[in-house]
Design an enzyme around this catalytic site. Structure first.
Site, PDB file in Angstrom:
ATOM      1  N   LYS A 232     -27.237  50.625 -23.446  1.00  0.00           N
ATOM      2  CA  LYS A 232     -26.219  49.618 -23.744  1.00  0.00           C
ATOM      3  C   LYS A 232     -25.520  49.910 -25.071  1.00  0.00           C
ATOM      4  O   LYS A 232     -24.287  49.867 -25.168  1.00  0.00           O
ATOM      5  CB  LYS A 232     -26.845  48.226 -23.780  1.00  0.00           C
ATOM      6  CG  LYS A 232     -25.886  47.106 -24.181  1.00  0.00           C
ATOM      7  CD  LYS A 232     -24.689  47.015 -23.245  1.00  0.00           C
ATOM      8  CE  LYS A 232     -23.610  46.070 -23.754  1.00  0.00           C
ATOM      9  NZ  LYS A 232     -23.998  44.666 -23.727  1.00  0.00           N
ATOM     10  N   CYS A 286     -19.533  42.309 -29.054  1.00  0.00           N
ATOM     11  CA  CYS A 286     -20.292  43.531 -28.799  1.00  0.00           C
ATOM     12  C   CYS A 286     -19.853  44.737 -29.625  1.00  0.00           C
ATOM     13  O   CYS A 286     -20.629  45.279 -30.399  1.00  0.00           O
ATOM     14  CB  CYS A 286     -20.235  43.871 -27.311  1.00  0.00           C
ATOM     15  SG  CYS A 286     -21.077  42.671 -26.264  1.00  0.00           S
TER      16      CYS A 286
END
Length: 427
Positions: A232, A286
Protein backbone atom coordinates in the site's frame (compact mmCIF):
# COMPACT_ATOMS: atom_id res chain seq x y z
CA UNK A 1 -0.74 -22.45 17.30
CA UNK A 2 -2.29 -22.30 13.83
CA UNK A 3 -3.93 -25.73 14.37
CA UNK A 4 -5.72 -24.35 17.42
CA UNK A 5 -6.88 -21.27 15.48
CA UNK A 6 -8.03 -23.38 12.53
CA UNK A 7 -10.05 -25.54 14.95
CA UNK A 8 -11.68 -22.46 16.53
CA UNK A 9 -12.63 -21.08 13.12
CA UNK A 10 -14.09 -24.42 11.96
CA UNK A 11 -16.15 -24.56 15.14
CA UNK A 12 -17.32 -20.99 14.58
CA UNK A 13 -18.34 -21.67 10.98
CA UNK A 14 -18.61 -19.21 8.07
CA UNK A 15 -18.43 -15.46 8.67
CA UNK A 16 -21.96 -14.20 9.32
CA UNK A 17 -21.72 -11.09 11.50
CA UNK A 18 -19.23 -8.30 10.82
CA UNK A 19 -18.15 -5.18 12.70
CA UNK A 20 -16.62 -2.14 10.98
CA UNK A 21 -14.88 0.30 13.33
CA UNK A 22 -14.74 3.86 11.99
CA UNK A 23 -17.55 5.41 9.98
CA UNK A 24 -15.67 7.57 7.52
CA UNK A 25 -14.77 7.58 3.82
CA UNK A 26 -13.64 3.95 4.01
CA UNK A 27 -15.75 2.42 6.77
CA UNK A 28 -19.18 3.56 5.53
CA UNK A 29 -18.98 2.15 1.98
CA UNK A 30 -17.22 -1.01 3.21
CA UNK A 31 -19.94 -1.67 5.81
CA UNK A 32 -22.71 -1.09 3.26
CA UNK A 33 -21.11 -3.50 0.78
CA UNK A 34 -20.59 -6.19 3.44
CA UNK A 35 -24.24 -5.80 4.47
CA UNK A 36 -25.35 -6.27 0.86
CA UNK A 37 -23.74 -9.73 0.66
CA UNK A 38 -26.62 -12.23 0.98
CA UNK A 39 -24.91 -14.73 3.32
CA UNK A 40 -23.62 -12.06 5.73
CA UNK A 41 -26.41 -11.75 8.29
CA UNK A 42 -25.65 -8.39 9.90
CA UNK A 43 -23.04 -5.64 9.90
CA UNK A 44 -22.44 -3.26 12.80
CA UNK A 45 -20.85 0.10 12.10
CA UNK A 46 -19.02 1.26 15.23
CA UNK A 47 -18.77 5.01 15.74
CA UNK A 48 -17.82 6.95 18.87
CA UNK A 49 -20.65 9.18 20.09
CA UNK A 50 -18.36 12.21 20.22
CA UNK A 51 -19.32 15.90 19.84
CA UNK A 52 -17.63 16.04 16.43
CA UNK A 53 -18.79 12.77 14.84
CA UNK A 54 -21.58 11.30 16.95
CA UNK A 55 -24.17 12.80 14.57
CA UNK A 56 -23.25 10.06 12.06
CA UNK A 57 -24.94 7.34 14.14
CA UNK A 58 -28.50 8.63 13.73
CA UNK A 59 -27.92 9.54 10.08
CA UNK A 60 -26.62 6.10 9.17
CA UNK A 61 -29.44 4.37 11.03
CA UNK A 62 -31.86 6.36 8.87
CA UNK A 63 -30.03 5.19 5.77
CA UNK A 64 -28.49 8.60 5.12
CA UNK A 65 -24.86 9.16 4.19
CA UNK A 66 -22.86 11.70 6.24
CA UNK A 67 -20.48 12.07 3.27
CA UNK A 68 -21.61 15.12 1.31
CA UNK A 69 -19.60 14.73 -1.87
CA UNK A 70 -20.84 12.98 -5.00
CA UNK A 71 -20.72 9.25 -4.16
CA UNK A 72 -22.73 7.36 -6.82
CA UNK A 73 -24.93 4.63 -5.34
CA UNK A 74 -23.87 5.00 -1.72
CA UNK A 75 -27.01 6.55 -0.25
CA UNK A 76 -29.22 4.14 -2.20
CA UNK A 77 -27.22 1.17 -0.90
CA UNK A 78 -27.39 2.45 2.69
CA UNK A 79 -31.17 2.80 2.48
CA UNK A 80 -31.38 -0.74 1.10
CA UNK A 81 -29.29 -2.46 3.80
CA UNK A 82 -30.80 -0.42 6.66
CA UNK A 83 -34.30 -1.14 5.37
CA UNK A 84 -33.50 -4.85 5.19
CA UNK A 85 -32.27 -4.82 8.79
CA UNK A 86 -28.77 -5.88 7.74
CA UNK A 87 -26.86 -2.79 8.86
CA UNK A 88 -26.94 -0.66 11.99
CA UNK A 89 -24.59 1.91 13.49
CA UNK A 90 -23.83 1.94 17.20
CA UNK A 91 -21.52 3.40 19.83
CA UNK A 92 -21.81 0.18 21.90
CA UNK A 93 -18.49 -1.58 21.31
CA UNK A 94 -19.63 -4.52 23.45
CA UNK A 95 -21.42 -5.77 20.31
CA UNK A 96 -17.99 -6.69 18.93
CA UNK A 97 -18.38 -9.88 20.94
CA UNK A 98 -21.19 -10.86 18.54
CA UNK A 99 -18.99 -10.49 15.44
CA UNK A 100 -17.12 -13.18 13.53
CA UNK A 101 -14.92 -10.54 11.85
CA UNK A 102 -14.02 -6.97 12.74
CA UNK A 103 -12.32 -4.43 10.47
CA UNK A 104 -10.75 -1.14 11.55
CA UNK A 105 -10.92 1.76 9.09
CA UNK A 106 -9.44 4.58 11.20
CA UNK A 107 -7.27 7.31 9.71
CA UNK A 108 -3.66 7.80 10.82
CA UNK A 109 -2.76 11.44 10.08
CA UNK A 110 0.49 13.15 11.02
CA UNK A 111 0.61 14.16 14.67
CA UNK A 112 2.87 17.04 13.61
CA UNK A 113 3.74 17.68 9.96
CA UNK A 114 7.20 18.85 11.05
CA UNK A 115 7.99 15.44 12.57
CA UNK A 116 6.37 13.45 9.72
CA UNK A 117 5.27 10.76 12.18
CA UNK A 118 1.79 9.20 11.96
CA UNK A 119 -0.60 9.74 14.84
CA UNK A 120 -1.79 6.28 15.82
CA UNK A 121 -3.81 7.57 18.82
CA UNK A 122 -7.28 7.02 17.24
CA UNK A 123 -6.21 3.63 15.86
CA UNK A 124 -4.84 2.58 19.25
CA UNK A 125 -8.15 3.52 20.89
CA UNK A 126 -10.00 1.48 18.26
CA UNK A 127 -7.74 -1.52 18.79
CA UNK A 128 -8.31 -1.34 22.54
CA UNK A 129 -12.06 -1.22 22.07
CA UNK A 130 -11.88 -4.28 19.84
CA UNK A 131 -9.50 -6.12 22.16
CA UNK A 132 -11.71 -5.63 25.22
CA UNK A 133 -14.58 -7.50 23.56
CA UNK A 134 -12.66 -9.98 21.41
CA UNK A 135 -13.79 -13.61 21.52
CA UNK A 136 -11.89 -16.75 20.43
CA UNK A 137 -11.98 -17.45 16.70
CA UNK A 138 -12.67 -13.84 15.65
CA UNK A 139 -10.89 -12.28 12.67
CA UNK A 140 -9.47 -8.76 13.14
CA UNK A 141 -8.41 -6.81 10.03
CA UNK A 142 -6.64 -3.46 9.91
CA UNK A 143 -7.65 -1.45 6.82
CA UNK A 144 -5.87 1.76 7.85
CA UNK A 145 -2.72 2.65 5.94
CA UNK A 146 0.04 1.96 8.45
CA UNK A 147 3.81 1.90 8.77
CA UNK A 148 5.23 -1.51 7.77
CA UNK A 149 5.46 -3.78 10.80
CA UNK A 150 2.45 -2.29 12.63
CA UNK A 151 0.14 -5.32 12.27
CA UNK A 152 2.60 -7.83 13.67
CA UNK A 153 3.91 -5.30 16.19
CA UNK A 154 1.83 -2.63 17.89
CA UNK A 155 -1.60 -3.87 16.75
CA UNK A 156 -0.95 -7.44 17.81
CA UNK A 157 0.43 -6.36 21.18
CA UNK A 158 -2.58 -4.15 22.00
CA UNK A 159 -5.15 -6.76 20.95
CA UNK A 160 -3.42 -9.47 22.98
CA UNK A 161 -3.01 -7.25 26.04
CA UNK A 162 -6.67 -6.16 26.05
CA UNK A 163 -8.18 -9.57 25.29
CA UNK A 164 -5.86 -11.98 27.06
CA UNK A 165 -5.90 -13.98 23.81
CA UNK A 166 -2.98 -14.79 21.51
CA UNK A 167 -2.96 -13.77 17.84
CA UNK A 168 -2.48 -16.76 15.54
CA UNK A 169 -3.65 -19.14 18.24
CA UNK A 170 -6.90 -17.71 19.62
CA UNK A 171 -7.83 -15.12 17.00
CA UNK A 172 -6.94 -14.31 13.40
CA UNK A 173 -5.18 -11.06 12.49
CA UNK A 174 -4.63 -9.53 9.06
CA UNK A 175 -4.05 -6.33 7.12
CA UNK A 176 -6.13 -5.44 4.03
CA UNK A 177 -5.34 -1.84 3.09
CA UNK A 178 -8.12 0.23 1.55
CA UNK A 179 -7.61 1.47 -2.01
CA UNK A 180 -10.28 4.08 -2.60
CA UNK A 181 -10.69 7.62 -3.90
CA UNK A 182 -13.48 9.93 -2.82
CA UNK A 183 -16.10 10.27 -5.52
CA UNK A 184 -15.93 6.59 -6.46
CA UNK A 185 -15.82 4.71 -3.16
CA UNK A 186 -18.20 1.84 -3.96
CA UNK A 187 -16.73 1.33 -7.42
CA UNK A 188 -13.16 1.23 -6.11
CA UNK A 189 -13.92 -1.32 -3.37
CA UNK A 190 -15.73 -3.59 -5.83
CA UNK A 191 -13.37 -3.29 -8.78
CA UNK A 192 -9.85 -2.79 -7.43
CA UNK A 193 -7.77 -5.84 -6.61
CA UNK A 194 -7.64 -6.30 -2.84
CA UNK A 195 -4.35 -7.07 -1.12
CA UNK A 196 -4.94 -9.26 1.95
CA UNK A 197 -2.16 -10.28 4.31
CA UNK A 198 -2.46 -12.31 7.51
CA UNK A 199 0.06 -12.96 10.23
CA UNK A 200 -0.21 -16.64 9.30
CA UNK A 201 -1.88 -18.79 6.64
CA UNK A 202 -5.05 -19.37 8.69
CA UNK A 203 -5.51 -15.61 9.22
CA UNK A 204 -4.93 -14.94 5.53
CA UNK A 205 -7.51 -17.55 4.44
CA UNK A 206 -10.11 -16.14 6.83
CA UNK A 207 -9.51 -12.60 5.54
CA UNK A 208 -9.83 -13.81 1.94
CA UNK A 209 -13.20 -15.33 2.93
CA UNK A 210 -14.31 -11.93 4.25
CA UNK A 211 -13.38 -9.81 1.23
CA UNK A 212 -14.00 -12.12 -1.73
CA UNK A 213 -17.83 -11.76 -1.81
CA UNK A 214 -17.59 -7.96 -2.08
CA UNK A 215 -15.44 -7.89 -5.20
CA UNK A 216 -16.94 -7.86 -8.68
CA UNK A 217 -14.10 -7.45 -11.21
CA UNK A 218 -11.31 -7.16 -8.65
CA UNK A 219 -9.38 -10.13 -7.25
CA UNK A 220 -8.06 -10.90 -3.78
CA UNK A 221 -4.26 -11.12 -3.68
CA UNK A 222 -3.08 -13.04 -0.59
CA UNK A 223 0.31 -12.31 1.01
CA UNK A 224 1.84 -11.68 4.44
CA UNK A 225 0.68 -8.82 6.66
CA UNK A 226 3.95 -6.89 6.30
CA UNK A 227 3.97 -7.38 2.53
CA UNK A 228 0.43 -5.94 2.41
CA UNK A 229 1.56 -2.91 4.42
CA UNK A 230 4.52 -2.33 2.10
CA UNK A 231 2.37 -2.82 -1.01
CA UNK A 232 0.00 0.00 0.00
CA UNK A 233 2.69 2.52 0.91
CA UNK A 234 4.65 1.62 -2.26
CA UNK A 235 1.58 2.10 -4.46
CA UNK A 236 0.92 5.58 -3.07
CA UNK A 237 4.61 6.47 -3.22
CA UNK A 238 4.71 5.57 -6.92
CA UNK A 239 1.63 7.67 -7.62
CA UNK A 240 3.21 10.59 -5.77
CA UNK A 241 6.34 10.15 -7.92
CA UNK A 242 4.25 10.28 -11.10
CA UNK A 243 2.56 13.50 -10.04
CA UNK A 244 5.92 15.02 -9.06
CA UNK A 245 7.32 14.18 -12.51
CA UNK A 246 4.41 15.92 -14.21
CA UNK A 247 4.74 18.95 -11.95
CA UNK A 248 8.50 19.18 -12.49
CA UNK A 249 8.07 19.09 -16.27
CA UNK A 250 5.29 21.67 -16.09
CA UNK A 251 7.54 24.01 -14.09
CA UNK A 252 10.28 23.55 -16.69
CA UNK A 253 7.86 24.28 -19.54
CA UNK A 254 6.67 27.40 -17.77
CA UNK A 255 10.23 28.65 -17.24
CA UNK A 256 10.76 28.40 -21.01
CA UNK A 257 7.56 30.28 -21.73
CA UNK A 258 5.75 27.21 -23.02
CA UNK A 259 2.12 26.56 -22.07
CA UNK A 260 2.04 22.89 -21.07
CA UNK A 261 -1.74 22.77 -21.49
CA UNK A 262 -1.43 23.74 -25.16
CA UNK A 263 0.93 20.86 -25.95
CA UNK A 264 -0.59 17.70 -27.51
CA UNK A 265 -0.41 14.90 -24.97
CA UNK A 266 0.81 17.49 -22.48
CA UNK A 267 4.14 17.74 -24.31
CA UNK A 268 4.88 14.04 -24.18
CA UNK A 269 3.87 13.65 -20.54
CA UNK A 270 2.30 10.21 -20.29
CA UNK A 271 -1.40 10.25 -19.49
CA UNK A 272 -2.71 7.62 -17.11
CA UNK A 273 -2.76 6.76 -13.47
CA UNK A 274 -1.17 9.52 -11.43
CA UNK A 275 -2.51 12.14 -13.79
CA UNK A 276 -1.13 13.80 -16.87
CA UNK A 277 -1.98 17.34 -15.73
CA UNK A 278 0.05 19.57 -13.42
CA UNK A 279 -1.59 20.15 -10.05
CA UNK A 280 -1.72 23.03 -7.61
CA UNK A 281 -0.41 20.56 -5.05
CA UNK A 282 -1.24 17.11 -3.71
CA UNK A 283 -3.88 16.77 -1.01
CA UNK A 284 -5.94 14.17 0.76
CA UNK A 285 -5.26 11.74 3.54
CA UNK A 286 -3.02 9.25 1.72
CA UNK A 287 -0.47 10.66 -0.73
CA UNK A 288 0.59 13.47 1.58
CA UNK A 289 1.80 11.01 4.23
CA UNK A 290 2.15 7.49 2.82
CA UNK A 291 5.32 8.35 0.91
CA UNK A 292 6.93 9.28 4.22
CA UNK A 293 5.70 6.03 5.80
CA UNK A 294 7.16 4.02 2.95
CA UNK A 295 10.59 5.64 3.12
CA UNK A 296 10.71 6.00 6.92
CA UNK A 297 13.59 3.54 7.16
CA UNK A 298 15.83 5.92 5.20
CA UNK A 299 15.08 9.00 7.28
CA UNK A 300 17.32 8.34 10.29
CA UNK A 301 20.41 8.19 8.04
CA UNK A 302 19.63 11.64 6.68
CA UNK A 303 19.84 10.43 3.08
CA UNK A 304 17.75 12.06 0.39
CA UNK A 305 15.74 9.68 -1.74
CA UNK A 306 13.70 9.94 -4.93
CA UNK A 307 10.58 9.71 -2.78
CA UNK A 308 11.53 12.60 -0.51
CA UNK A 309 12.47 14.73 -3.53
CA UNK A 310 9.05 14.02 -5.04
CA UNK A 311 7.37 15.10 -1.81
CA UNK A 312 9.34 18.33 -1.94
CA UNK A 313 8.20 19.07 -5.49
CA UNK A 314 4.54 18.38 -4.75
CA UNK A 315 4.63 20.32 -1.49
CA UNK A 316 6.15 23.28 -3.39
CA UNK A 317 3.20 23.67 -5.77
CA UNK A 318 0.95 25.76 -3.45
CA UNK A 319 3.90 28.16 -2.98
CA UNK A 320 4.23 28.31 -6.76
CA UNK A 321 0.53 29.23 -6.94
CA UNK A 322 1.28 32.12 -4.58
CA UNK A 323 4.15 33.21 -6.87
CA UNK A 324 1.86 33.06 -9.92
CA UNK A 325 -0.81 35.10 -8.12
CA UNK A 326 1.76 37.67 -7.05
CA UNK A 327 3.15 37.91 -10.59
CA UNK A 328 -0.31 38.34 -12.13
CA UNK A 329 -1.20 41.08 -9.66
CA UNK A 330 2.06 42.87 -10.44
CA UNK A 331 1.10 42.97 -14.12
CA UNK A 332 -1.93 45.11 -13.25
CA UNK A 333 -0.03 47.35 -10.84
CA UNK A 334 -1.00 45.65 -7.60
CA UNK A 335 0.89 43.79 -4.90
CA UNK A 336 -0.12 40.70 -2.97
CA UNK A 337 -0.07 42.70 0.24
CA UNK A 338 -3.40 44.45 0.59
CA UNK A 339 -5.07 42.54 -2.27
CA UNK A 340 -8.22 40.45 -1.92
CA UNK A 341 -7.92 36.89 -3.19
CA UNK A 342 -10.95 34.71 -3.96
CA UNK A 343 -9.87 31.11 -3.34
CA UNK A 344 -12.29 28.67 -4.99
CA UNK A 345 -12.23 25.11 -3.70
CA UNK A 346 -11.11 24.04 -0.24
CA UNK A 347 -11.60 20.30 -0.90
CA UNK A 348 -8.56 18.52 -2.29
CA UNK A 349 -10.51 16.93 -5.15
CA UNK A 350 -13.48 17.90 -7.27
CA UNK A 351 -17.10 17.41 -6.16
CA UNK A 352 -16.11 16.19 -2.68
CA UNK A 353 -16.28 17.51 0.86
CA UNK A 354 -12.89 16.00 1.78
CA UNK A 355 -10.61 18.88 2.75
CA UNK A 356 -7.95 16.86 4.56
CA UNK A 357 -4.39 18.09 3.89
CA UNK A 358 -5.63 20.23 1.03
CA UNK A 359 -3.06 22.31 -0.89
CA UNK A 360 -5.58 25.15 -0.73
CA UNK A 361 -4.84 25.33 2.99
CA UNK A 362 -1.13 25.87 2.37
CA UNK A 363 -1.88 28.58 -0.20
CA UNK A 364 -4.28 30.25 2.24
CA UNK A 365 -1.66 30.44 4.99
CA UNK A 366 1.12 31.72 2.71
CA UNK A 367 -1.04 34.36 1.03
CA UNK A 368 -2.32 35.58 4.40
CA UNK A 369 1.23 35.75 5.73
CA UNK A 370 2.12 37.92 2.69
CA UNK A 371 -0.57 40.41 3.67
CA UNK A 372 -3.45 39.38 1.40
CA UNK A 373 -7.08 39.05 2.42
CA UNK A 374 -8.15 35.54 1.37
CA UNK A 375 -11.81 34.64 1.02
CA UNK A 376 -12.57 30.93 0.63
CA UNK A 377 -15.53 29.39 -1.18
CA UNK A 378 -16.51 25.74 -1.50
CA UNK A 379 -19.99 24.45 -2.36
CA UNK A 380 -19.38 21.02 -0.83
CA UNK A 381 -17.31 21.60 2.30
CA UNK A 382 -19.27 22.21 5.50
CA UNK A 383 -17.17 23.87 8.23
CA UNK A 384 -19.24 22.07 10.88
CA UNK A 385 -18.75 18.51 9.67
CA UNK A 386 -16.17 18.25 6.87
CA UNK A 387 -12.67 17.10 7.88
CA UNK A 388 -10.11 19.84 7.31
CA UNK A 389 -12.70 22.60 6.85
CA UNK A 390 -11.63 26.03 8.14
CA UNK A 391 -13.89 28.45 10.01
CA UNK A 392 -15.21 31.34 7.94
CA UNK A 393 -15.56 29.32 4.75
CA UNK A 394 -18.37 30.68 2.55
CA UNK A 395 -20.90 29.11 0.20
CA UNK A 396 -21.80 32.49 -1.30
CA UNK A 397 -19.85 32.41 -4.58
CA UNK A 398 -20.84 35.90 -5.75
CA UNK A 399 -20.02 37.33 -2.34
CA UNK A 400 -16.53 35.78 -2.40
CA UNK A 401 -15.88 37.00 -5.95
CA UNK A 402 -17.23 40.53 -5.42
CA UNK A 403 -14.41 43.05 -5.35
CA UNK A 404 -11.66 40.42 -5.50
CA UNK A 405 -8.35 41.41 -7.11
CA UNK A 406 -7.52 37.82 -8.14
CA UNK A 407 -9.25 34.46 -8.34
CA UNK A 408 -7.41 31.18 -7.74
CA UNK A 409 -9.07 27.83 -8.40
CA UNK A 410 -7.93 24.84 -6.34
CA UNK A 411 -10.67 22.28 -7.03
CA UNK A 412 -12.44 21.37 -10.25
CA UNK A 413 -15.93 21.43 -8.75
CA UNK A 414 -18.74 21.32 -11.29
CA UNK A 415 -19.85 24.75 -10.03
CA UNK A 416 -16.53 26.24 -11.20
CA UNK A 417 -16.33 24.45 -14.53
CA UNK A 418 -19.31 26.48 -15.69
CA UNK A 419 -18.00 29.88 -14.61
CA UNK A 420 -17.94 32.47 -17.38
CA UNK A 421 -14.83 34.70 -17.35
CA UNK A 422 -16.87 37.80 -18.30
CA UNK A 423 -19.23 37.25 -15.36
CA UNK A 424 -16.32 36.70 -12.97
CA UNK A 425 -14.62 39.87 -14.23
CA UNK A 426 -17.84 41.81 -13.74
CA UNK A 427 -17.89 40.85 -10.09
Amino acid sequence: MTRNLASLIRKRGPIRRIGVVGMGYVGIPAAALFADVPHFEHVYGFQRDSPTSGYKIAMLNRGESPLKGEEPGLEELLKKVVGAGKFSCTADFAKIAECDAVTLAIQTPFADKKDLLPDFTPLIEGLRNVGRHLTPGTLVVLESTITPGTTTGMAREILEAESGLVAGRDFALAHAPERVMVGRLLRNIREHDRVVGGIDEVSTRRAVELYSPVLTTGSVIPMSATAAEVTKTAENTFRDLQIAAVNQLALSFEAMGVNVYACPGRGGIAEGRGGGDPLAGVGGHCLTKDTWSGCSAARPSGRESLSTLARGINDFMPAHMVHLTESALREVGKSLKGSTIALLGRAFINDSDDARNTPAGAFFEMAKAAGAEVRVHDPWVDPATSPGAPPGLSRDLEGVLSGADAVVVFAGHVEYRGLEPARVKGL
